[in-house]
Design a protein around this motif. Structure first.
Motif, PDB file in Angstrom:
ATOM      1  N   LYS A   1       1.296   9.279  -6.007  1.00 28.59           N
ATOM      2  CA  LYS A   1       2.159  10.784  -5.914  1.00 28.59           C
ATOM      3  C   LYS A   1       3.656  10.865  -6.991  1.00 28.59           C
ATOM      4  O   LYS A   1       3.908  11.492  -6.009  1.00 28.59           O
ATOM      5  N   LYS A   2       3.664   9.911  -7.220  1.00 30.23           N
ATOM      6  CA  LYS A   2       5.207  10.243  -8.396  1.00 30.23           C
ATOM      7  C   LYS A   2       6.117  11.003  -7.452  1.00 30.23           C
ATOM      8  O   LYS A   2       7.291  11.603  -8.043  1.00 30.23           O
ATOM      9  N   VAL A   3       6.347   9.856  -6.115  1.00 27.31           N
ATOM     10  CA  VAL A   3       7.367  10.079  -5.422  1.00 27.31           C
ATOM     11  C   VAL A   3       8.056   9.183  -5.510  1.00 27.31           C
ATOM     12  O   VAL A   3       7.647   7.573  -5.662  1.00 27.31           O
TER      13      VAL A   3
ATOM     14  N   ILE B   1      11.678   1.010   1.896  1.00 29.25           N
ATOM     15  CA  ILE B   1      11.686   1.020   1.324  1.00 29.25           C
ATOM     16  C   ILE B   1      12.536   2.717   1.215  1.00 29.25           C
ATOM     17  O   ILE B   1      12.833   2.766   2.318  1.00 29.25           O
ATOM     18  N   VAL B   2      13.307   3.012   0.358  1.00 29.97           N
ATOM     19  CA  VAL B   2      14.430   4.283   0.327  1.00 29.97           C
ATOM     20  C   VAL B   2      14.612   4.906  -0.477  1.00 29.97           C
ATOM     21  O   VAL B   2      13.642   5.551  -1.380  1.00 29.97           O
ATOM     22  N   LEU B   3      13.607   6.394   0.685  1.00 26.49           N
ATOM     23  CA  LEU B   3      13.578   7.387   0.062  1.00 26.49           C
ATOM     24  C   LEU B   3      14.062   8.925   0.296  1.00 26.49           C
ATOM     25  O   LEU B   3      14.734   8.405   1.524  1.00 26.49           O
TER      26      LEU B   3
ATOM     27  N   ASN C   1       0.359  -1.154   0.136  1.00 23.47           N
ATOM     28  CA  ASN C   1       0.195   0.145   0.064  1.00 23.47           C
ATOM     29  C   ASN C   1       0.496   0.712   0.167  1.00 23.47           C
ATOM     30  O   ASN C   1       0.899   1.987  -0.574  1.00 23.47           O
ATOM     31  N   ALA C   2       1.882   1.183   1.040  1.00 19.41           N
ATOM     32  CA  ALA C   2       2.705   2.176   0.821  1.00 19.41           C
ATOM     33  C   ALA C   2       3.436   2.354  -0.439  1.00 19.41           C
ATOM     34  O   ALA C   2       3.349   3.718  -1.034  1.00 19.41           O
TER      35      ALA C   2
ATOM     36  N   SER D   1      10.891  14.106   0.953  1.00 21.62           N
ATOM     37  CA  SER D   1      10.106  12.864   0.422  1.00 21.62           C
ATOM     38  C   SER D   1       8.921  13.122   1.453  1.00 21.62           C
ATOM     39  O   SER D   1       7.610  12.433   2.022  1.00 21.62           O
ATOM     40  N   LEU D   2       9.760  12.021   2.339  1.00 26.41           N
ATOM     41  CA  LEU D   2       8.479  11.477   3.532  1.00 26.41           C
ATOM     42  C   LEU D   2       7.626  12.667   4.602  1.00 26.41           C
ATOM     43  O   LEU D   2       6.992  12.298   4.682  1.00 26.41           O
TER      44      LEU D   2
END
Length: 158
Positions: A15-17, A138-140, A7-8, A144-145
Motif C-alpha cells: 500500500k506504499k505506507v 512497526i512505527v507509523l 505479513n503486516a 496511516s494505521l
C-alpha cells in the motif's frame, strides 16, 4: 541479520505506507507492552497494544490502545454498538486473528474486523504497534494505521 518481513509489513509495502521497524530481544519472556516500550527506547504513550474482543452478537472487534492503559469494556461495547464485549480468551486469539498473544498486529488479521484506535493516538506523530511477530514492532503515523484498518478513533480506555 536481516529481519524477514511480516505479513503486516508486506501489506504496508504493497500500500506504499511509510513505516519504520524496531526489533527487540524476547528471550527473557518479557513481551508485555511496557517491557517492549523500554526495550525499544520509546515512550509508553507511543507504544500501543492490540486487543481483540467479542461482542454479545459474537462479532469480533479490535481495540488498539496505549500499552499502559486498560480497555474500558463499557466504552468498547458502546463504540461497537453491542450490549457488552468481552476480551477474547488468549487460546482463541490465533484462531480468530492468525496472530499469537504478544505478536498480534492490527494490520493483516485473517479478516477485516471493525477496529477502534484510542483517541490518545492523535497526540503522537507516530505510534508503535506489533508487526505481527513477537520481537518485531512497526512505527507509523496514527493516520496511516486508521486508514489501513478503516478504524474509528474514539475514547476507549479507562
Amino acid at each position: 541479520m536481516a529481519q524477514a518481513k511480516t505479513n503486516a509489513m508486506r501489506i504496508l509495502d504493497a500500500k506504499k505506507v511509510s513505516y519504520d521497524m524496531h526489533t527487540y530481544d524476547n528471550k527473557d519472556g518479557k513481551i508485555d507492552g511496557i517491557s517492549v516500550a523500554e526495550k525499544i527506547g520509546r515512550d509508553q504513550k507511543e507504544v500501543y497494544k492490540t486487543l481483540v474482543a467479542q461482542g454479545h452478537s459474537k462479532a469480533v472487534y479490535v481495540f488498539v490502545i496505549p500499552v499502559s492503559e486498560e480497555l474500558d469494556l463499557k466504552k468498547a461495547a458502546k463504540a461497537a454498538g453491542e450490549k457488552n464485549v468481552e476480551m477474547l480468551p488468549v487460546k482463541d486469539i490465533q484462531k480468530w486473528t492468525g496472530y499469537i498473544r504478544g505478536g498480534c498486529s492490527p494490520i493483516g488479521m485473517k479478516k477485516d474486523y471493525k477496529t477502534f484506535i484510542d483517541e490518545s493516538c492523535l497526540q503522537n506523530e507516530s505510534i508503535v504497534v506489533s508487526a505481527g511477530k513477537i520481537g518485531v514492532q512497526i512505527v507509523l503515523s496514527p493516520e496511516s494505521l486508521k486508514d489501513l484498518t478503516k478504524a474509528e478513533i474514539i475514547d476507549v480506555v479507562k
